[in-house]
Design a protein around this motif. Structure first.
Motif, mmCIF file in Angstrom:
data_model
loop_
_atom_site.group_PDB
_atom_site.id
_atom_site.type_symbol
_atom_site.label_atom_id
_atom_site.label_comp_id
_atom_site.label_asym_id
_atom_site.label_seq_id
_atom_site.Cartn_x
_atom_site.Cartn_y
_atom_site.Cartn_z
ATOM 1 N N UNK A 127 0.686 -1.243 -0.007
ATOM 2 C CA UNK A 127 0.011 -0.086 0.084
ATOM 3 C C UNK A 127 0.987 1.282 0.013
ATOM 4 N N UNK A 128 0.573 2.124 -0.880
ATOM 5 C CA UNK A 128 1.059 3.324 -1.117
ATOM 6 C C UNK A 128 -0.051 4.354 -1.068
ATOM 7 N N UNK A 129 -0.078 5.483 -1.388
ATOM 8 C CA UNK A 129 -1.146 6.253 -1.165
ATOM 9 C C UNK A 129 -1.197 7.614 -2.140
ATOM 10 N N UNK A 130 -2.540 8.178 -2.326
ATOM 11 C CA UNK A 130 -2.390 9.356 -3.153
ATOM 12 C C UNK A 130 -1.576 10.585 -2.607
ATOM 13 N N UNK A 131 -1.424 10.495 -1.526
ATOM 14 C CA UNK A 131 -0.851 11.519 -0.588
ATOM 15 C C UNK A 131 0.575 11.706 -1.036
ATOM 16 N N UNK A 147 6.660 13.352 -7.934
ATOM 17 C CA UNK A 147 6.081 13.165 -6.239
ATOM 18 C C UNK A 147 7.289 13.665 -5.380
ATOM 19 N N UNK A 148 7.772 14.820 -5.396
ATOM 20 C CA UNK A 148 8.897 15.266 -4.457
ATOM 21 C C UNK A 148 8.599 16.532 -3.646
ATOM 22 N N UNK A 149 7.223 16.587 -3.454
ATOM 23 C CA UNK A 149 6.870 17.816 -2.797
ATOM 24 C C UNK A 149 5.784 17.357 -1.802
ATOM 25 N N UNK A 150 6.047 16.515 -0.901
ATOM 26 C CA UNK A 150 5.036 15.973 0.062
ATOM 27 C C UNK A 150 4.552 17.014 1.148
ATOM 28 N N UNK A 151 3.328 17.198 1.389
ATOM 29 C CA UNK A 151 2.964 17.931 2.256
ATOM 30 C C UNK A 151 2.530 17.546 3.696
ATOM 31 N N UNK A 152 2.855 16.278 4.110
ATOM 32 C CA UNK A 152 2.659 15.606 5.463
ATOM 33 C C UNK A 152 3.744 14.749 5.640
ATOM 34 N N UNK A 153 3.969 14.280 6.883
ATOM 35 C CA UNK A 153 5.055 13.258 7.256
ATOM 36 C C UNK A 153 4.543 11.816 6.580
ATOM 37 N N UNK A 154 3.005 11.750 6.804
ATOM 38 C CA UNK A 154 2.557 10.475 6.195
ATOM 39 C C UNK A 154 2.816 10.139 5.044
ATOM 40 N N UNK A 155 2.588 11.378 4.043
ATOM 41 C CA UNK A 155 3.193 11.079 2.563
ATOM 42 C C UNK A 155 4.580 10.634 2.229
ATOM 43 N N UNK A 156 5.437 11.783 3.191
ATOM 44 C CA UNK A 156 7.083 11.407 3.036
ATOM 45 C C UNK A 156 7.214 9.833 3.474
ATOM 46 N N UNK A 178 3.404 -1.385 -6.244
ATOM 47 C CA UNK A 178 2.933 -0.644 -5.129
ATOM 48 C C UNK A 178 1.669 0.227 -5.534
ATOM 49 N N UNK A 179 0.531 0.266 -4.615
ATOM 50 C CA UNK A 179 -0.852 0.682 -4.865
ATOM 51 C C UNK A 179 -0.981 2.130 -4.376
ATOM 52 N N UNK A 180 -1.227 3.189 -4.948
ATOM 53 C CA UNK A 180 -1.472 4.495 -4.406
ATOM 54 C C UNK A 180 -2.954 4.471 -4.231
ATOM 55 N N UNK A 181 -3.595 4.349 -2.949
ATOM 56 C CA UNK A 181 -4.747 4.427 -2.890
ATOM 57 C C UNK A 181 -5.328 5.981 -2.830
ATOM 58 N N UNK A 182 -6.440 5.847 -3.212
ATOM 59 C CA UNK A 182 -7.305 7.269 -3.361
ATOM 60 C C UNK A 182 -8.608 6.928 -2.438
ATOM 61 N N UNK A 183 -8.617 7.956 -1.313
ATOM 62 C CA UNK A 183 -9.479 7.966 -0.416
ATOM 63 C C UNK A 183 -10.644 6.922 -0.414
ATOM 64 N N UNK A 184 -10.221 5.732 0.579
ATOM 65 C CA UNK A 184 -11.111 4.357 0.470
ATOM 66 C C UNK A 184 -11.953 4.550 1.621
ATOM 67 N N UNK A 185 -13.565 4.161 1.256
ATOM 68 C CA UNK A 185 -14.444 4.252 2.236
ATOM 69 C C UNK A 185 -15.515 2.951 1.962
#
Length: 323
Positions: A127-131, A147-156, A178-185
């Motif tokens: 699991x990766x992330x859209x973040x 993808x070198x401008x993360x805006x959160x530690x989670x994303x980093x 690696x799968x970049x998940x987008x807001x799973x609900x």
């Protein structure tokens, strides 16, 4: 096949384990059952898996290299790994940053080290992330974007995982996606996610906070679509194991958060009490997944719009709340 699923008591991990068991696979599940959110929900998911004879559970922290190493020795005939265990939550990374590095970076490294010692391993999906797209403003997000401008530690931490996986594929020929998940609900979801916390607040008559008047836009992806993409990816290992894959997995539809709230109000039969606030620095204005790559590989075609998925979630939520 025999598959290791890390984070099997988590939202996505539980649903993935269910899908694998339903198609006849054996599943070895690990989870540390931490208290980031209500452990009773994690235990309830796990209780639905435990009666299955093809399911074996081990309470293990994915960052514990000795425990994971022993487990891999005991289950040396694993065919695949679906690595979903992580410390989730963008905003919580401002509160407890150390946990994110331990769970997400060390945990990922531990899984890679275990995986490269499995002689019969066909594929590791993680699991990766859209973040990771961070401050990128070009929509939809494509796997070829920077993808070198993360805006959160989670994303980093998740971007760090992608880079470490690239090194392990190059060095050891470890087949990975690696799968970049987008807001799973969806049903059995995470209480810290907006749709879940909004539903709870609306039911209790408590206010909810909408950033930028609810105009933030998200690519909301229903859990059944996510699971189909994960399992489909597992079944398609890279042809060249030295070249790891990164794929978006999303709904390829963008909805404003205020539309999410409207659908929750309709499904719950109650109006929300809304407060507005400026967008936090860790939140991006919009996410939107390009899913052409995963579609070509697996036939992935998300089929659940928010207008269908939210009533399904609410139906489960009301049963869970009243249970």
């Amino acid at each position: 096949m025999k598959i290791l699923v890390t984070g099997c008591a988590g939202f996505i991990g539980y649903h993935v384990a269910e899908a694998l068991l339903a198609r006849g696979d054996k599943v070895v599940g690990i989870d540390n059952l931490n208290d980031y959110y209500d452990v009773r929900l994690k235990q309830a998911r796990l209780d639905r898996l435990k009666p299955r004879t093809a399911f074996a559970f081990h309470r293990v922290d994915v960052a514990d290299k000795d425990a994971v190493g022993r487990l891999v020795i005991d289950h040396g005939d694993l065919d695949g790994i679906i690595h979903l265990a992580a410390q989730a939550g963008v905003r919580h990374s401002l509160v407890d940053p150390y946990t994110y590095v331990q769970a997400n970076v060390m945990g990922h490294l531990v899984v890679l080290e275990a995986a490269r010692r499995l002689p019969g391993l066909r594929h590791l999906v993680y699991a990766s992330t859209s973040s990771v797209y961070g401050a990128n403003t070009s929509l939809p997000f494509r796997e070829t974007d920077r993808v070198d401008t993360p805006v959160s530690l989670y994303a980093a931490t998740k971007r760090a995982d992608e880079l470490i996986s690239h090194a392990y594929a190059h060095l050891f020929g470890l087949p990975q996606t690696g799968l970049r998940f987008f807001t799973v609900y969806g049903p059995w979801g995470r209480p810290d996610m907006a749709y879940f916390s909004f539903a709870r607040a609306i039911m209790l008559g408590e206010p909810i906070t909408l950033y930028d008047d609810g105009r933030l836009r998200r690519d909301f992806t229903y859990i059944d679509d996510i699971v189909a993409g994960i399992v489909g990816s597992l079944d398609k290992p890279p042809e060249d194991s030295a070249v790891p894959r990164l794929l978006n997995i999303g709904n390829h539809r963008v909805e404003e958060v205020r539309e999410l709230v409207r659908l929750l109000e309709d499904a719950l039969g109650r109006k929300a009490i809304i407060r507005s606030a400026p967008r936090p620095a860790v939140d991006v204005a919009a996410t939107h997944a390009s899913v052409e790559a995963i579609g070509r590989l697996t036939g992935f075609s998300p089929s659940t719009p928010l207008a269908i998925g939210i009533p399904r979630f609410v139906s489960w939520f009301q049963t869970w709340r009243n249970g």
